[in-house]
Scaffold this active site. Structure first.
Site, mmCIF file in Angstrom:
data_model
loop_
_atom_site.group_PDB
_atom_site.id
_atom_site.type_symbol
_atom_site.label_atom_id
_atom_site.label_comp_id
_atom_site.label_asym_id
_atom_site.label_seq_id
_atom_site.Cartn_x
_atom_site.Cartn_y
_atom_site.Cartn_z
ATOM 1 N N HIS A 162 53.257 49.009 39.363
ATOM 2 C CA HIS A 162 53.364 50.308 40.146
ATOM 3 C C HIS A 162 52.578 50.082 41.318
ATOM 4 C CE1 HIS A 162 55.046 52.739 36.670
ATOM 5 N NE2 HIS A 162 54.726 51.574 35.970
ATOM 6 N N LYS A 171 27.467 26.707 50.982
ATOM 7 C CA LYS A 171 26.068 26.678 50.404
ATOM 8 C C LYS A 171 25.256 26.193 51.764
ATOM 9 C CE LYS A 171 26.970 26.120 45.644
ATOM 10 N NZ LYS A 171 26.740 25.034 44.656
ATOM 11 N N GLU A 224 39.488 26.320 42.742
ATOM 12 C CA GLU A 224 38.457 25.408 43.149
ATOM 13 C C GLU A 224 38.775 24.087 42.880
ATOM 14 O OE1 GLU A 224 34.713 26.317 41.199
ATOM 15 O OE2 GLU A 224 33.744 25.873 43.096
HETATM 16 O O1 PA5 Z 1 33.264 24.542 38.680
HETATM 17 C C1 PA5 Z 1 32.375 24.431 39.227
HETATM 18 O O2 PA5 Z 1 31.793 23.555 39.312
HETATM 19 C C2 PA5 Z 1 31.509 25.497 40.000
HETATM 20 O O3 PA5 Z 1 32.258 26.828 40.056
HETATM 21 C C3 PA5 Z 1 30.268 25.702 39.308
HETATM 22 O O4 PA5 Z 1 30.521 26.152 37.905
HETATM 23 C C4 PA5 Z 1 29.209 26.891 39.918
HETATM 24 O O5 PA5 Z 1 29.497 26.758 41.364
HETATM 25 C C5 PA5 Z 1 27.715 26.971 39.175
HETATM 26 O O6 PA5 Z 1 27.147 25.873 39.426
HETATM 27 P P1 PA5 Z 1 25.958 25.616 38.457
HETATM 28 O O7 PA5 Z 1 26.578 25.489 36.856
HETATM 29 O O8 PA5 Z 1 25.573 24.298 38.718
HETATM 30 O O9 PA5 Z 1 24.783 26.757 38.706
#
Ligand code: PA5
Length: 432
Positions: free
Chosen positions: A304, A418, A283
Site C-alpha cells: 500500500h 570515522k 557493507e
Molecule cells: O560488520 C562490521 O564489521 C561492522 O558493522 C561492525 O560490526 C561495527 O562497525 C561495530 O564494530 P565493533 O564491533 O568493532 O564495535
C-alpha cells in the site's frame, strides 16, 4: 529428507549464470587462496564447543534471574543480528520477551540520538539492570558513549561491586579499550574469534548471548546452521548449492541492469532480519563503485506504499521474497450472520492463507511487469530455520562479493567516515 530452505527461481526468467567463475571462487576459498581468507572463521561457528555454549547459557541465566532489564550495547554487526533473531522469535510488539517473565531486553549504542539515550537512562533509573557490551574493536564511538552513561547509572543504582557482576563484555581477545576496561573492572568476558568479522558474527557470542538472554534456544539455532552447512557449505558441489546459485542469480541480474534487490518478508517479525540482511550485503558488497543496493519491504503493509512503484516504477529492481510456508499460530476468519463487510467468502480460512494468496498475486503481477522474483522458502520461523537462513545468506554474500571481485570482509568506506568524524570531534590522535 526435506530441505530446511529451498530456492524457487520460477519467476526469475531464463538467465545464464556465471557458474565457471563461481567454481573458481569455490576452489580458491577451499584452498584459502583468496583476499579476505583470514576472515573465514564464521564458516565454523555452527560447530562451537559445548563448553562455550554452556558458558553462554550460564551467564544468560544469571543475568535473567538478577535483572529487570538488560541493555545490549553495540552497533552494526555487533547489534543487529541478535536483534533480528530475537524479534523474529518473539511476540513483539505485544510483549518484549517470551512469556513476559524474562527481563526486558533493550538496545543502546546503535545510534547517537541524545533523546533515545536520555529516555533509556530515565527508564533504568533506580532499577537493577544488566549490560551486555559488544564491540569487536572495543573502540567504536557510539557504543562507548552509551556504555559510559549506562555504567555510571548502574554503579549509582546498585554499587560498583554489584555493577561489575552485571556487566558482560564481548570483544576481541587481544586488543581494544573494551578488553582493557573489562580486565580492569573484572567483567565476565566472551571473546569474538579473530577470524570472524562483525557482520558475520551472529552465531558467535555476539549474537548467542543476547539470544540466550531473551530465552531462545541457541543450540537449535546452531543446529539449523549446521543443517544449512550440509546444503550450502564449501563441500557441496556448485550445481547443488542453492546459496551459490542465489549469488550467481544476483550477479547476473546486476550485470543485466538491475541495481536494487528488494528483500521482502510477509511478517513484521522479520523487520530486523531485513535490516540485518541490508547490513550484511550493503557493507560487504558496496565497493569499487559496484554492488546491488539492498533494500527491503514488508508485505502486505508496503504493497500500500511501495507496491505501486515496484509495479510501475523504473524497472531497476528485482525482488527476493522470504516465503514462510506455515504460521506457528493459527487464526481462522470467523463468519458473521449478516455479511455486511462481505467477508463471509473467507470464513474458516486462516489469516496466513489469505496472506499467502496476497503474496502469490503480487509475485504474478510483478513478474508479469518484468520484475524478476526469487523466492526463499522456509517452512516456519523458529530457531532452526533462522540459523539456517543466516548461514545461507552468509555463504551467498561471500560468493556475491567474490563474483564482483571485491573483498566481502572489509569496509574501507566506513573507516573513511570515522576518520572525518574524529577529526571534527577533535579526537587527540586526529588533530592536525
Ligand atoms: O560488520 C562490521 O564489521 C561492522 O558493522 C561492525 O560490526 C561495527 O562497525 C561495530 O564494530 P565493533 O564491533 O568493532 O564495535
Amino acid at each position: 529428507m526435506s530441505k530446511i530452505i529451498s530456492l524457487d527461481t520460477s519467476y526469475a526468467g531464463t538467465l545464464e549464470l556465471p557458474t565457471q567463475h563461481a567454481k573458481q571462487i569455490l576452489t580458491q576459498i577451499r584452498k584459502r587462496e583468496i583476499e579476505g581468507a583470514d576472515l573465514l572463521g564464521w564458516l565454523h561457528l555452527p560447530h562451537q564447543s559445548k563448553e562455550t555454549i554452556e558458558q553462554i547459557k550460564a551467564v544468560a541465566q544469571q543475568l535473567r534471574t538478577s535483572c529487570s532489564h538488560i541493555v545490549c550495547v553495540g552497533i552494526g554487526g555487533s547489534y543487529i543480528g541478535a536483534r533480528a533473531i530475537i524479534e523474529a522469535l518473539s511476540d513483539a510488539p505485544f510483549s518484549n520477551i517470551e512469556g513476559g517473565k524474562a527481563p526486558i531486553l533493550l538496545y543502546a549504542g546503535h545510534n547517537l540520538d541524545e533523546e533515545y539515550l536520555y529516555q533509556l537512562l530515565n527508564l533504568l533509573e533506580g532499577t537493577t539492570f544488566g549490560i551486555v557490551y559488544i564491540s569487536k574493536s572495543g573502540n567504536t564511538t557510539e557504543p562507548a558513549i552509551a556504555f559510559r552513561f549506562l555504567k555510571q547509572l548502574l554503579e549509582k543504582n546498585v554499587g560498583k561491586e554489584k555493577a561489575s557482576e552485571l556487566i558482560v563484555a564481548v570483544t576481541d581477545s587481544k586488543q581494544g579499550s573494551l578488553l582493557k576496561l573489562a580486565q580492569k573492572e573484572g567483567y565476565t568476558t566472551f571473546h569474538i574469534p579473530k577470524d570472524v568479522g562483525g557482520r558475520f558474527s551472529v552465531l558467535s557470542p555476539v549474537g548467542l548471548l543476547p539470544i540466550a538472554i531473551a530465552g531462545y534456544d541457541i543450540e537449535d539455532l546452531l543446529a539449523g546452521a549446521r543443517l544449512m552447512e550440509e546444503q550450502v557449505g564449501l563441500e557441496v558441489d556448485i550445481e547443488k548449492n542453492i546459496a551459490i546459485h542465489y549469488a550467481c542469480l544476483r550477479n547476473v541480474l546486476y550485470r543485466g541492469g538491475k541495481k536494487v534487490e528488494l528483500l521482502v518478508a510477509q511478517t513484521p517479525r522479520l523487520h530486523s532480519l531485513l535490516e540485518w540482511w541490508k547490513q550484511l550485503f550493503g557493507e560487504s558488497e558496496g565497493k569499487n563503485n559496484q554492488g546491488l543496493l539492498p533494500h527491503s519491504a514488508l508485505f502486505t503493509t508496503d504493497l500500500h506504499s511501495l507496491g505501486q512503484w515496484i509495479q510501475e516504477g523504473d524497472p531497476l529492481l528485482f525482488e527476493t521474497i522470504i516465503h514462510i510456508q506455515e504460521s506457528v499460530k493459527t487464526l481462522s476468519i470467523p463468519s458473521e450472520r449478516e455479511d455486511i463487510d462481505q467477508l463471509n467468502y473467507l470464513s474458516d480460512k486462516s489469516v496466513s492463507w489469505v496472506n499467502q494468496q496476497a503474496i502469490e498475486g503480487t509475485i504474478m503481477a510483478h513478474a508479469h511487469r518484468g520484475v524478476p522474483v526469487l523466492r526463499i522458502n522456509m517452512l516456519q520461523i523458529n530457531e532452526r530455520s533462522l540459523g539456517a537462513l543466516i548461514y545461507f545468506f552468509q555463504i551467498a554474500v561471500t560468493f556475491s562479493c567474490y563474483l564482483l571481485e571485491v573483498n566481502p570482509f572489509d569496509q574501507p568506506g566506513v573507516e573513511e567516515y570515522k576518520k572525518n568524524m574524529f577529526t571534527l570531534l577533535g579526537k587527540p590522535e586526529y588533530r592536525e
